[in-house]
Write a protein that holds these residues in place. Sequence first.
Motif, PDB file in Angstrom:
ATOM      1  N   PRO A 215       0.800  -1.232   0.000  1.00 41.10           N
ATOM      2  CA  PRO A 215       0.000   0.000   0.000  1.00 41.10           C
ATOM      3  C   PRO A 215       0.831   1.279   0.000  1.00 41.10           C
ATOM      4  O   PRO A 215       0.291   2.371  -0.240  1.00 41.10           O
ATOM      5  CB  PRO A 215      -0.794  -0.116   1.302  1.00 41.10           C
ATOM      6  N   ILE A 216       2.139   1.162   0.253  1.00 36.04           N
ATOM      7  CA  ILE A 216       2.954   2.367   0.419  1.00 36.04           C
ATOM      8  C   ILE A 216       3.027   3.204  -0.855  1.00 36.04           C
ATOM      9  O   ILE A 216       2.878   4.443  -0.780  1.00 36.04           O
ATOM     10  CB  ILE A 216       4.367   1.998   0.921  1.00 36.04           C
ATOM     11  N   PRO A 217       3.257   2.626  -2.045  1.00 34.48           N
ATOM     12  CA  PRO A 217       3.302   3.475  -3.246  1.00 34.48           C
ATOM     13  C   PRO A 217       2.004   4.259  -3.467  1.00 34.48           C
ATOM     14  O   PRO A 217       2.052   5.420  -3.897  1.00 34.48           O
ATOM     15  CB  PRO A 217       3.539   2.468  -4.375  1.00 34.48           C
ATOM     16  N   ARG A 218       0.866   3.647  -3.153  1.00 36.25           N
ATOM     17  CA  ARG A 218      -0.394   4.374  -3.324  1.00 36.25           C
ATOM     18  C   ARG A 218      -0.509   5.520  -2.327  1.00 36.25           C
ATOM     19  O   ARG A 218      -0.954   6.625  -2.665  1.00 36.25           O
ATOM     20  CB  ARG A 218      -1.581   3.423  -3.159  1.00 36.25           C
ATOM     21  N   LEU A 219      -0.087   5.252  -1.079  1.00 36.54           N
ATOM     22  CA  LEU A 219      -0.117   6.315  -0.083  1.00 36.54           C
ATOM     23  C   LEU A 219       0.775   7.481  -0.497  1.00 36.54           C
ATOM     24  O   LEU A 219       0.379   8.654  -0.418  1.00 36.54           O
ATOM     25  CB  LEU A 219       0.334   5.775   1.275  1.00 36.54           C
ATOM     26  N   LEU A 220       1.986   7.163  -0.955  1.00 34.20           N
ATOM     27  CA  LEU A 220       2.914   8.220  -1.355  1.00 34.20           C
ATOM     28  C   LEU A 220       2.375   9.019  -2.536  1.00 34.20           C
ATOM     29  O   LEU A 220       2.540  10.250  -2.589  1.00 34.20           O
ATOM     30  CB  LEU A 220       4.277   7.615  -1.699  1.00 34.20           C
ATOM     31  N   GLU A 221       1.719   8.352  -3.462  1.00 29.56           N
ATOM     32  CA  GLU A 221       1.154   9.051  -4.617  1.00 29.56           C
ATOM     33  C   GLU A 221       0.018   9.970  -4.184  1.00 29.56           C
ATOM     34  O   GLU A 221      -0.112  11.102  -4.677  1.00 29.56           O
ATOM     35  CB  GLU A 221       0.664   8.050  -5.655  1.00 29.56           C
ATOM     36  N   ARG A 225       0.199  14.139  -4.597  1.00 27.85           N
ATOM     37  CA  ARG A 225      -0.776  14.952  -5.342  1.00 27.85           C
ATOM     38  C   ARG A 225      -1.412  16.029  -4.458  1.00 27.85           C
ATOM     39  O   ARG A 225      -1.660  17.151  -4.914  1.00 27.85           O
ATOM     40  CB  ARG A 225      -1.852  14.054  -5.941  1.00 27.85           C
ATOM     41  N   LEU A 226      -1.679  15.675  -3.208  1.00 28.42           N
ATOM     42  CA  LEU A 226      -2.214  16.687  -2.306  1.00 28.42           C
ATOM     43  C   LEU A 226      -1.210  17.811  -2.084  1.00 28.42           C
ATOM     44  O   LEU A 226      -1.548  19.001  -2.130  1.00 28.42           O
ATOM     45  CB  LEU A 226      -2.583  16.059  -0.960  1.00 28.42           C
ATOM     46  N   ASP A 227       0.034  17.438  -1.857  1.00 25.03           N
ATOM     47  CA  ASP A 227       1.065  18.418  -1.528  1.00 25.03           C
ATOM     48  C   ASP A 227       1.423  19.306  -2.716  1.00 25.03           C
ATOM     49  O   ASP A 227       1.906  20.428  -2.537  1.00 25.03           O
ATOM     50  CB  ASP A 227       2.316  17.689  -1.030  1.00 25.03           C
ATOM     51  N   ALA A 228       1.165  18.812  -3.918  1.00 24.38           N
ATOM     52  CA  ALA A 228       1.543  19.571  -5.117  1.00 24.38           C
ATOM     53  C   ALA A 228       0.581  20.712  -5.418  1.00 24.38           C
ATOM     54  O   ALA A 228       0.932  21.653  -6.128  1.00 24.38           O
ATOM     55  CB  ALA A 228       1.605  18.631  -6.326  1.00 24.38           C
ATOM     56  N   ARG A 229      -0.609  20.660  -4.880  1.00 26.16           N
ATOM     57  CA  ARG A 229      -1.604  21.685  -5.216  1.00 26.16           C
ATOM     58  C   ARG A 229      -1.391  22.955  -4.410  1.00 26.16           C
ATOM     59  O   ARG A 229      -1.200  22.919  -3.194  1.00 26.16           O
ATOM     60  CB  ARG A 229      -3.024  21.169  -4.961  1.00 26.16           C
ATOM     61  N   VAL A 230      -1.412  24.079  -5.093  1.00 26.09           N
ATOM     62  CA  VAL A 230      -1.438  25.381  -4.432  1.00 26.09           C
ATOM     63  C   VAL A 230      -2.907  25.709  -4.178  1.00 26.09           C
ATOM     64  O   VAL A 230      -3.679  25.912  -5.118  1.00 26.09           O
ATOM     65  CB  VAL A 230      -0.777  26.470  -5.298  1.00 26.09           C
ATOM     66  N   VAL A 286      -9.004  13.105  -4.781  1.00 26.38           N
ATOM     67  CA  VAL A 286      -7.635  12.696  -5.105  1.00 26.38           C
ATOM     68  C   VAL A 286      -7.426  11.225  -4.771  1.00 26.38           C
ATOM     69  O   VAL A 286      -6.861  10.460  -5.558  1.00 26.38           O
ATOM     70  CB  VAL A 286      -6.615  13.580  -4.355  1.00 26.38           C
ATOM     71  N   PHE A 287      -7.877  10.809  -3.601  1.00 24.53           N
ATOM     72  CA  PHE A 287      -7.704   9.412  -3.199  1.00 24.53           C
ATOM     73  C   PHE A 287      -8.445   8.468  -4.144  1.00 24.53           C
ATOM     74  O   PHE A 287      -7.923   7.409  -4.523  1.00 24.53           O
ATOM     75  CB  PHE A 287      -8.215   9.208  -1.764  1.00 24.53           C
ATOM     76  N   ASP A 288      -9.654   8.852  -4.520  1.00 21.01           N
ATOM     77  CA  ASP A 288     -10.440   8.012  -5.437  1.00 21.01           C
ATOM     78  C   ASP A 288      -9.733   7.858  -6.776  1.00 21.01           C
ATOM     79  O   ASP A 288      -9.724   6.770  -7.373  1.00 21.01           O
ATOM     80  CB  ASP A 288     -11.830   8.619  -5.652  1.00 21.01           C
ATOM     81  N   GLN A 289      -9.132   8.959  -7.265  1.00 18.76           N
ATOM     82  CA  GLN A 289      -8.444   8.911  -8.548  1.00 18.76           C
ATOM     83  C   GLN A 289      -7.234   7.979  -8.484  1.00 18.76           C
ATOM     84  O   GLN A 289      -6.982   7.188  -9.406  1.00 18.76           O
ATOM     85  CB  GLN A 289      -8.006  10.313  -8.956  1.00 18.76           C
ATOM     86  N   VAL A 290      -6.473   8.041  -7.389  1.00 21.09           N
ATOM     87  CA  VAL A 290      -5.309   7.176  -7.242  1.00 21.09           C
ATOM     88  C   VAL A 290      -5.743   5.708  -7.168  1.00 21.09           C
ATOM     89  O   VAL A 290      -5.120   4.833  -7.792  1.00 21.09           O
ATOM     90  CB  VAL A 290      -4.496   7.568  -5.994  1.00 21.09           C
ATOM     91  N   VAL A 291      -6.799   5.422  -6.450  1.00 16.74           N
ATOM     92  CA  VAL A 291      -7.289   4.047  -6.355  1.00 16.74           C
ATOM     93  C   VAL A 291      -7.766   3.554  -7.722  1.00 16.74           C
ATOM     94  O   VAL A 291      -7.542   2.389  -8.094  1.00 16.74           O
ATOM     95  CB  VAL A 291      -8.418   3.959  -5.307  1.00 16.74           C
TER      96      VAL A 291
END
Length: 395
Positions: A215-221, A225-230, A286-291
């Motif tokens: 699950p770690i790669p999904r968590l990191l992704e 994505r959250l951190d990248a948004r201004v 964001v989480f839904d898109q990654v899943v």
Amino acid sequence: MTMTAAYDPLEIAVELIRCPSVTPRDEGALATLAGYLAPLGFSCERMHFSDEGTPDVDNLYARLGSGAPHFCFAGHTDVVPVGDAAAWSVDPFAGEIKAGKLFGRGAADMKGSMASFVAAASRLVREGKLIDGEGSISLLITGDEEGPGINGTKKMLQALSARGEKIDHCLVGEPTCVAKLGDMMKIGRRGSINGWLTVRGTQGHVAYPHLADNPIPRLLEMLKRLDARVLDQGNAHFQPSNFEITSVDVGNETTNLIPGTARAMMNIRFNDEHTGASLEAWMRGVFDQVVQEMGGAYEFRTQISGESFITQPGTFSALIAAAVTKVTGLTPELSTSGGTSDARFIRAYAPVVEFGLANQTMHKADEHVPAGDIGRLADIYEMILRGYFAGAVAS
């Protein structure tokens, strides 16, 4: 009612500091306040609240008069723990005055301001300025500001509203100043939302990854994505909103094990361009898109500590700023910076502004304020009260 002498705010502050009221304990702090307020004619009411999973809390509501306008001073007697006692050069609960400074837990946050307000009110009472039917003042004092914030100000306001008491304006005595008394007041606060994210996978041996699901790669992704948004650029009254990752953890101490879960915590301090609900919806999207792209499943829960709010600059803030300038010679910055306060609850009931002592040492070892600032703050509060009841605030 008249008095022969007004109260000394420094004496009150020392007495309050000597009550070791580490949240949620009271240790006599509320009784100390009531002991000063009752002789002034205040009706003092202890308000006790309970809730499942949280400590019981005692609070104090003291009111003089029953007419309008109703000026309320809000604050808290509870303080944070002293931390490392060896790091203090004085007894944290002795209220010691040394080299012109008042030391002790709560000196800045915020027993000094409560003492100053009581002293200011005593000056007006001495002169007969507060007469029932021509206005009223109150103190809304909680023992649950540094704690969960559940059995304090929020429930007090609900109870007062239910019985028909209306607050017209409120001043919260939080330590708002940065470098010196008078340089900043708060006309609003950012909102705060906390999030707890758990990403699910399948535990397995690192040598057989096809039999596991990391699950770690999904968590990191998701976090990337959250951190990248201004979130925004800020506006006239608020600094930009900010997203912060506060913890990432898989609880795995084994080098050859793919964990079955990965967790993260996050916080967003947000301005009035967002709501807690809109930010939660964004994060879930964001989480839904990654899943959808990477598979797996997640769980997410949030807690909104408070929504952002602002009391638009007007006659009330101008009254406070003018009193600050008169006493200190400084023009206070109208700010919305910093963390949350109980003003987030009060804003639903009345216009609210925060002004108190300097906050440089709050929550630190050797918390202290210049002793003279206690008296000067009482002078400021006195001027605010005089202007308020002279009709300086129209609405």
